[in-house]
Design a protein around this motif. Sequence first.
Motif, PDB file in Angstrom:
ATOM      1  N   TYR A   1       0.810  -1.232   0.000  1.00  0.00           N
ATOM      2  CA  TYR A   1       0.000   0.000   0.000  1.00  0.00           C
ATOM      3  C   TYR A   1       0.840   1.277   0.000  1.00  0.00           C
ATOM      4  CZ  TYR A   1       1.178  -1.080   4.846  1.00  0.00           C
ATOM      5  OH  TYR A   1       1.865  -1.429   5.970  1.00  0.00           O
ATOM      6  N   CYS A   2       2.123   1.170   0.239  1.00  0.00           N
ATOM      7  CA  CYS A   2       2.910   2.350   0.592  1.00  0.00           C
ATOM      8  C   CYS A   2       3.718   2.909  -0.582  1.00  0.00           C
ATOM      9  CB  CYS A   2       3.841   1.992   1.737  1.00  0.00           C
ATOM     10  SG  CYS A   2       4.785   3.412   2.318  1.00  0.00           S
TER      11      CYS A   2
ATOM     12  N   GLY B   1      10.911   7.621   9.216  1.00  0.00           N
ATOM     13  CA  GLY B   1      11.498   7.272   7.932  1.00  0.00           C
ATOM     14  C   GLY B   1      11.137   5.868   7.519  1.00  0.00           C
TER      15      GLY B   1
ATOM     16  N   SER C   1      10.114   6.816  14.769  1.00  0.00           N
ATOM     17  CA  SER C   1       9.155   6.035  13.990  1.00  0.00           C
ATOM     18  C   SER C   1       9.924   5.493  12.797  1.00  0.00           C
ATOM     19  CB  SER C   1       7.992   6.937  13.555  1.00  0.00           C
ATOM     20  OG  SER C   1       7.094   6.205  12.750  1.00  0.00           O
TER      21      SER C   1
ATOM     22  N   ARG D   1       2.900   1.562  14.068  1.00  0.00           N
ATOM     23  CA  ARG D   1       1.524   1.077  13.887  1.00  0.00           C
ATOM     24  C   ARG D   1       1.537  -0.435  13.715  1.00  0.00           C
ATOM     25  NH1 ARG D   1      -1.615   4.968   9.689  1.00  0.00           N
ATOM     26  NH2 ARG D   1      -1.723   6.842  10.956  1.00  0.00           N
TER      27      ARG D   1
ATOM     28  N   GLU E   1      -0.700  -1.874  12.097  1.00  0.00           N
ATOM     29  CA  GLU E   1      -1.305  -1.917  10.745  1.00  0.00           C
ATOM     30  C   GLU E   1      -2.610  -2.707  10.695  1.00  0.00           C
ATOM     31  OE1 GLU E   1       0.010   0.314   9.151  1.00  0.00           O
ATOM     32  OE2 GLU E   1       2.175   0.255   9.283  1.00  0.00           O
TER      33      GLU E   1
ATOM     34  N   ARG F   1       6.259  -7.796  14.140  1.00  0.00           N
ATOM     35  CA  ARG F   1       5.823  -6.413  14.402  1.00  0.00           C
ATOM     36  C   ARG F   1       5.157  -6.322  15.782  1.00  0.00           C
ATOM     37  NH1 ARG F   1       6.178  -2.272  10.800  1.00  0.00           N
ATOM     38  NH2 ARG F   1       4.899  -0.458  11.267  1.00  0.00           N
TER      39      ARG F   1
ATOM     40  N   MET G   1      -4.523   1.324   9.610  1.00  0.00           N
ATOM     41  CA  MET G   1      -5.172   2.031   8.513  1.00  0.00           C
ATOM     42  C   MET G   1      -6.646   1.643   8.491  1.00  0.00           C
ATOM     43  SD  MET G   1      -2.457   1.883   5.421  1.00  0.00           S
ATOM     44  CE  MET G   1      -2.199   0.142   5.664  1.00  0.00           C
TER      45      MET G   1
ATOM     46  N   PRO H   1      -7.324   7.068   7.249  1.00  0.00           N
ATOM     47  CA  PRO H   1      -7.887   6.279   6.157  1.00  0.00           C
ATOM     48  C   PRO H   1      -6.769   5.723   5.289  1.00  0.00           C
ATOM     49  CG  PRO H   1      -8.080   8.630   5.697  1.00  0.00           C
ATOM     50  CD  PRO H   1      -7.593   8.511   7.113  1.00  0.00           C
TER      51      PRO H   1
ATOM     52  N   ILE I   1      -5.229   5.408   1.870  1.00  0.00           N
ATOM     53  CA  ILE I   1      -5.365   6.219   0.647  1.00  0.00           C
ATOM     54  C   ILE I   1      -4.475   5.585  -0.415  1.00  0.00           C
ATOM     55  CG2 ILE I   1      -5.141   8.525  -0.383  1.00  0.00           C
ATOM     56  CD1 ILE I   1      -5.235   9.719   2.446  1.00  0.00           C
TER      57      ILE I   1
ATOM     58  N   TYR J   1       8.371  12.344   0.168  1.00  0.00           N
ATOM     59  CA  TYR J   1       7.883  11.415   1.200  1.00  0.00           C
ATOM     60  C   TYR J   1       6.396  11.178   0.925  1.00  0.00           C
ATOM     61  CZ  TYR J   1       7.997   9.002   5.700  1.00  0.00           C
ATOM     62  OH  TYR J   1       7.967   8.042   6.690  1.00  0.00           O
TER      63      TYR J   1
ATOM     64  N   LEU K   1       3.587   8.855   0.750  1.00  0.00           N
ATOM     65  CA  LEU K   1       3.082   7.535   1.147  1.00  0.00           C
ATOM     66  C   LEU K   1       1.831   7.197   0.359  1.00  0.00           C
ATOM     67  CD1 LEU K   1       3.343   7.918   5.028  1.00  0.00           C
ATOM     68  CD2 LEU K   1       5.095   7.155   3.416  1.00  0.00           C
ATOM     69  N   TYR K   2       1.059   8.259   0.021  1.00  0.00           N
ATOM     70  CA  TYR K   2      -0.205   8.094  -0.703  1.00  0.00           C
ATOM     71  C   TYR K   2      -0.408   9.349  -1.545  1.00  0.00           C
ATOM     72  CZ  TYR K   2      -1.227  10.561   3.647  1.00  0.00           C
ATOM     73  OH  TYR K   2      -1.162  11.429   4.709  1.00  0.00           O
TER      74      TYR K   2
HETATM   75  N1  SAM Z   1       8.778   2.805   8.433  1.00  0.00           N
HETATM   76  C1  SAM Z   1       8.099   3.169   9.642  1.00  0.00           C
HETATM   77  C2  SAM Z   1       7.120   2.104  10.033  1.00  0.00           C
HETATM   78  O1  SAM Z   1       6.959   1.136   9.303  1.00  0.00           O
HETATM   79  O2  SAM Z   1       6.551   2.201  11.109  1.00  0.00           O
HETATM   80  C3  SAM Z   1       7.432   4.510   9.589  1.00  0.00           C
HETATM   81  C4  SAM Z   1       6.978   5.033   8.265  1.00  0.00           C
HETATM   82  S1  SAM Z   1       5.512   4.275   7.621  1.00  0.00           S
HETATM   83  C5  SAM Z   1       5.500   4.908   5.993  1.00  0.00           C
HETATM   84  C6  SAM Z   1       4.250   5.199   8.477  1.00  0.00           C
HETATM   85  C7  SAM Z   1       2.819   4.750   8.303  1.00  0.00           C
HETATM   86  O3  SAM Z   1       2.282   5.213   7.076  1.00  0.00           O
HETATM   87  C8  SAM Z   1       2.551   3.278   8.247  1.00  0.00           C
HETATM   88  O4  SAM Z   1       2.539   2.731   9.532  1.00  0.00           O
HETATM   89  C9  SAM Z   1       1.199   3.189   7.526  1.00  0.00           C
HETATM   90  O5  SAM Z   1       0.138   2.941   8.428  1.00  0.00           O
HETATM   91  C10 SAM Z   1       1.055   4.557   6.880  1.00  0.00           C
HETATM   92  N2  SAM Z   1       0.794   4.431   5.423  1.00  0.00           N
HETATM   93  C11 SAM Z   1       1.617   3.928   4.497  1.00  0.00           C
HETATM   94  N3  SAM Z   1       1.021   3.913   3.283  1.00  0.00           N
HETATM   95  C12 SAM Z   1      -0.220   4.424   3.469  1.00  0.00           C
HETATM   96  C13 SAM Z   1      -1.323   4.645   2.600  1.00  0.00           C
HETATM   97  N4  SAM Z   1      -1.268   4.316   1.325  1.00  0.00           N
HETATM   98  N5  SAM Z   1      -2.441   5.185   3.129  1.00  0.00           N
HETATM   99  C14 SAM Z   1      -2.499   5.523   4.434  1.00  0.00           C
HETATM  100  N6  SAM Z   1      -1.500   5.319   5.297  1.00  0.00           N
HETATM  101  C15 SAM Z   1      -0.366   4.772   4.832  1.00  0.00           C
END
Ligand code: SAM
Length: 352
Positions: free
Chosen positions: A72-73, A111, A141, A164, A166, A186, A205, A235, A237, A309, A311-312
């Motif tokens: 998802y990321c 990160g 984090s 998280r 997750e 985890r 999420m 949410p 995304i 950065y 993520l979505y």
């Molecule tokens: N790498 C660290 C970790 O895994 O905890 C911190 C960064 S990680 C990108 C932070 C959070 O972004 C994740 O725990 C996830 O819940 C959220 N995240 C990642 N992709 C996402 C998406 N497409 N939509 C919403 N939240 C997202």
Amino acid sequence: MDSKLIETLDKLNTNHSLELEEYQLLIENINPDLMKRAAEYAVKYQEQFYGNKVFIRGLVEFTNYCKNDCYYCGIRRGNRECERYRLRTEDIISCANEGYKLGFRTVVLQGGEDFAYSDEDICDIIRRIKTEHDDMVVTLSIGEREHNSYQAYFDAGASRFLLRHETANPELYAALHPEEMSWQHRMDCLKDLKNIGYQVGAGFMVQSPGQTARDLAMDLKFIEEFKPDMCGIGPYISHKDTPFAKEESGTLEMTLFLISLLRMIYPQMLIPATTALGTIHPKGREMGIQAGANVVMPNLSPTSVRKMYSLYDNKICTGEEAAECINCLKGRVSSVGYEIVEDAGDRVGFYK
Ligand code: SAM
Ligand code: FES
């Protein structure tokens, strides 16, 4: 409204606990009246423990390199379209310093899982921030590590960790992540962090691909039992360059409702109104606070790297300077009758 739903919600208000099936019932039958009643209960607790105060955390997104490949990321390692960056120690310290000047007393170093920074590098960053500002809380984090690393960061002065979970359902976890990633690991990390003495943030999420009401009920039950100091939800995304590009995003309503339920489950818990919530609705964060959230996490990263950065899709606040973001948020928070405070913002009761 169905009297069974009211009864169940009122039971949660009294006991701060429900059976899995009861959580599921509430989630499956979300409706405006139920949301309103839950928000009223939630705000009552928010007021009792935190008044009208909202805590701020300054987020420094210091690397978007990641060894993981979560489906998802946007910064997953398999995304070739993602332009990568790493901040140097000096840059990270400058962001923290700027945050301090702007009134932040918590900095969150977030990160991807990037092992180019050794444990010693991370400890050095923590020590330098703590040396310059002994009243600044350093939150990490940075994902899953082994016990010795978590312990070393703690000993260097980090006192909070956001990881998280997750999803509390290992089967859904397996559908959202490649095989080499382990739900159990985890979860073990979260327990380890708590045992070491960190204030711990779990989270999930909302409406990630394939997630059912039962899965969300499992998340609530997990929070009820694990009692993290913070629970961050936003949410899901979609991101255009991931395998889930075509999946639907989570809704504002479900996220707000779950924020209220979380506040009722654990009234003292820290609950952020997340950037993801602000991304799916222009007033999402304000509404999150009115549903029971009490933390916002503006971005302190240099504007030059913000967009990377990703993520979505359509993430907000990627063009603004830190000072603009905090001023904007002060206005937003006060528009709904709350106030941003200059405070480390510990979970009530953590340091008895
Ligand atoms: N790498 C660290 C970790 O895994 O905890 C911190 C960064 S990680 C990108 C932070 C959070 O972004 C994740 O725990 C996830 O819940 C959220 N995240 C990642 N992709 C996402 C998406 N497409 N939509 C919403 N939240 C997202
Ligand atoms: Fe970043 Fe409003 S919070 S611009």
